[in-house]
Design an enzyme around this catalytic site. Structure first.
Site, PDB file in Angstrom:
ATOM      1  N   ASN A   1       0.821  -1.204   0.000  1.00  0.00           N
ATOM      2  CA  ASN A   1       0.000   0.000   0.000  1.00  0.00           C
ATOM      3  C   ASN A   1       0.861   1.262   0.000  1.00  0.00           C
ATOM      4  OD1 ASN A   1      -2.147  -1.769   0.169  1.00  0.00           O
ATOM      5  ND2 ASN A   1      -2.293  -1.616   2.400  1.00  0.00           N
TER       6      ASN A   1
ATOM      7  N   CYS B   1      16.186  21.614  -9.490  1.00  0.00           N
ATOM      8  CA  CYS B   1      16.788  21.495 -10.820  1.00  0.00           C
ATOM      9  C   CYS B   1      15.822  21.748 -11.963  1.00  0.00           C
ATOM     10  CB  CYS B   1      17.420  20.108 -10.978  1.00  0.00           C
ATOM     11  SG  CYS B   1      16.201  18.769 -11.163  1.00  0.00           S
TER      12      CYS B   1
ATOM     13  N   SER C   1      -4.414 -10.209  -2.643  1.00  0.00           N
ATOM     14  CA  SER C   1      -4.608 -11.352  -3.537  1.00  0.00           C
ATOM     15  C   SER C   1      -3.294 -11.782  -4.173  1.00  0.00           C
ATOM     16  CB  SER C   1      -5.622 -11.006  -4.633  1.00  0.00           C
ATOM     17  OG  SER C   1      -5.131  -9.930  -5.424  1.00  0.00           O
TER      18      SER C   1
ATOM     19  N   ILE D   1     -10.120 -11.816   1.881  1.00  0.00           N
ATOM     20  CA  ILE D   1     -11.441 -12.146   1.358  1.00  0.00           C
ATOM     21  C   ILE D   1     -11.274 -12.594  -0.092  1.00  0.00           C
ATOM     22  CG2 ILE D   1     -13.749 -11.293   0.808  1.00  0.00           C
ATOM     23  CD1 ILE D   1     -13.455  -9.269   3.036  1.00  0.00           C
TER      24      ILE D   1
ATOM     25  N   HIS E   1       5.982  -0.440  -2.617  1.00  0.00           N
ATOM     26  CA  HIS E   1       5.642   0.351  -3.801  1.00  0.00           C
ATOM     27  C   HIS E   1       5.739   1.849  -3.540  1.00  0.00           C
ATOM     28  CE1 HIS E   1       3.135  -3.378  -5.119  1.00  0.00           C
ATOM     29  NE2 HIS E   1       4.406  -3.487  -5.451  1.00  0.00           N
TER      30      HIS E   1
ATOM     31  N   ASP F   1      -0.468   4.277   1.084  1.00  0.00           N
ATOM     32  CA  ASP F   1      -1.307   5.223   1.810  1.00  0.00           C
ATOM     33  C   ASP F   1      -0.738   5.695   3.149  1.00  0.00           C
ATOM     34  OD1 ASP F   1      -1.744   2.971   3.518  1.00  0.00           O
ATOM     35  OD2 ASP F   1      -3.473   2.378   2.306  1.00  0.00           O
TER      36      ASP F   1
ATOM     37  N   CYS G   1      -9.786  -8.269   7.535  1.00  0.00           N
ATOM     38  CA  CYS G   1      -8.607  -8.164   8.403  1.00  0.00           C
ATOM     39  C   CYS G   1      -8.948  -7.466   9.714  1.00  0.00           C
ATOM     40  CB  CYS G   1      -7.498  -7.395   7.689  1.00  0.00           C
ATOM     41  SG  CYS G   1      -6.840  -8.235   6.226  1.00  0.00           S
TER      42      CYS G   1
ATOM     43  N   GLY H   1      -4.771  -9.213   3.587  1.00  0.00           N
ATOM     44  CA  GLY H   1      -5.444  -8.276   2.700  1.00  0.00           C
ATOM     45  C   GLY H   1      -4.823  -8.124   1.331  1.00  0.00           C
TER      46      GLY H   1
END
Length: 309
Positions: A139, A218, A257, A282, A156, A141, A299, A255
């Site tokens: 995530n 720059c 896949s 899920i 990420h 966030d 979760c 949480g």
């Protein structure tokens, strides 16, 4: 890798509290009632671990009101025909950068106000009690950092940071928000909905006159310090995570896949090292065949009930 492990106070304003936010459940897919035997199995898995390695994904943050891409029925792909920004498009096209930043500017006040939920806080508590050796989140966030998690890699990147593609200077996203406001006095647009990475849906004609500032050092191109689709995670970051995994004795996925290879590779590595794996998500995942078991539940409903003893 360096900026993904920098002291967090350099980029984030403190004062976060737990909240799922109004309408948060709109982005959480439906799930069956929790089977008590699943909870017992997960409790035993966590209890047996001494150096637990955790991978989290968008399914952890949907309960804080942040939508994801892939959830059945409620993810971005299911709700709209919109697709996320591609790395090559952002780098090559000034018009694409203008559209991206205009949408991000509009969405930032809401996105940056999201708070950790009970799942983030549970994992934070597990770390404080010595259960979690390292946590890797897909995530962007900052909710794990807002919760106070310390041993953390944002695989990420994070939307709260901005990087210059020219000189590499790293700045706070909230500082860029002020520059946007100063350069676009009176600019406004009506948003059509929120997307998973902090932007909102705007029509192309709404962003024609939006001005994007360059790097103050720059004059280079500014980009959120996140891995866009089509880009790859820095090799040093990947190696750092592999090293932390090698120090661990169990892996819990929460949480996610695991559809993207950037995180799935660590499940393959765990299998090769014979590190036991459990999944809390899920719906099915790409790594179900590598796990001892999977619990299909929210979760936020499960992790706070597990004791890190």
């Amino acid at each position: 890798m360096a900026w993904r492990h920098l002291p967090w106070h350099l980029f984030l304003r403190r004062g976060a509290s737990s909240s799922t936010g109004a309408g948060a459940v709109d982005f959480v897919p439906t799930s069956r009632p929790i089977d008590p035997s699943d909870l017992e199995r997960l409790q035993a898995f966590v209890s047996q671990a001494r150096r637990l390695f955790v991978i989290t994904g968008a399914g952890l943050s949907t309960e804080s009101g942040i939508p994801d891409y892939r959830s059945e029925g409620v993810g971005l792909y299911a709700r709209t025909d919109r697709r996320p920004m591609q790395h090559i498009e952002f780098v090559r096209s000034a018009k694409s950068r203008q559209r991206y930043w205009a949408r991000n500017y509009m969405g930032w006040p809401q996105f940056s106000s999201h708070r950790p939920n009970s799942a983030h806080l549970a994992l934070r508590d597990w770390e404080a009690q010595g259960k979690v050796h390292w946590l890797v989140t897909q995530n962007v966030d900052a909710l794990h950092s807002k919760a106070g998690h310390q041993h953390l890699t944002e695989l990420h990147g994070c939307t709260h940071r901005v990087v210059c593609l020219g000189c590499g200077a790293l700045t706070r996203r909230e500082d860029l928000q002020r520059r946007f406001t100063e350069m676009n006095p009176g600019w406004a647009a009506e948003a059509g909905g929120v997307a998973p990475d902090g932007d909102v849906f705007l029509e192309d004609e709404q962003v024609l006159h939006f001005r994007v500032p360059p790097c103050q050092n720059c004059g280079g191109i500014l980009k959120p310090e996140v891995t866009f689709f089509g880009d790859t995670v820095d090799r040093s970051t990947v190696q750092f995570v592999h090293d932390r995994l090698a120090e661990s004795d169990a892996l819990l996925v929460a949480g996610s896949s695991l559809q993207v290879y950037s995180s799935y590779r660590f499940l393959l590595a765990a299998s090769e090292k014979q590190i036991p794996v459990a999944i809390l998500n899920i719906g099915p995942t790409r790594a179900d065949h590598l796990a001892q078991f999977r619990v299909s539940a929210r979760c936020g409903a499960v992790l706070p009930t597990i004791q890190p003893r």
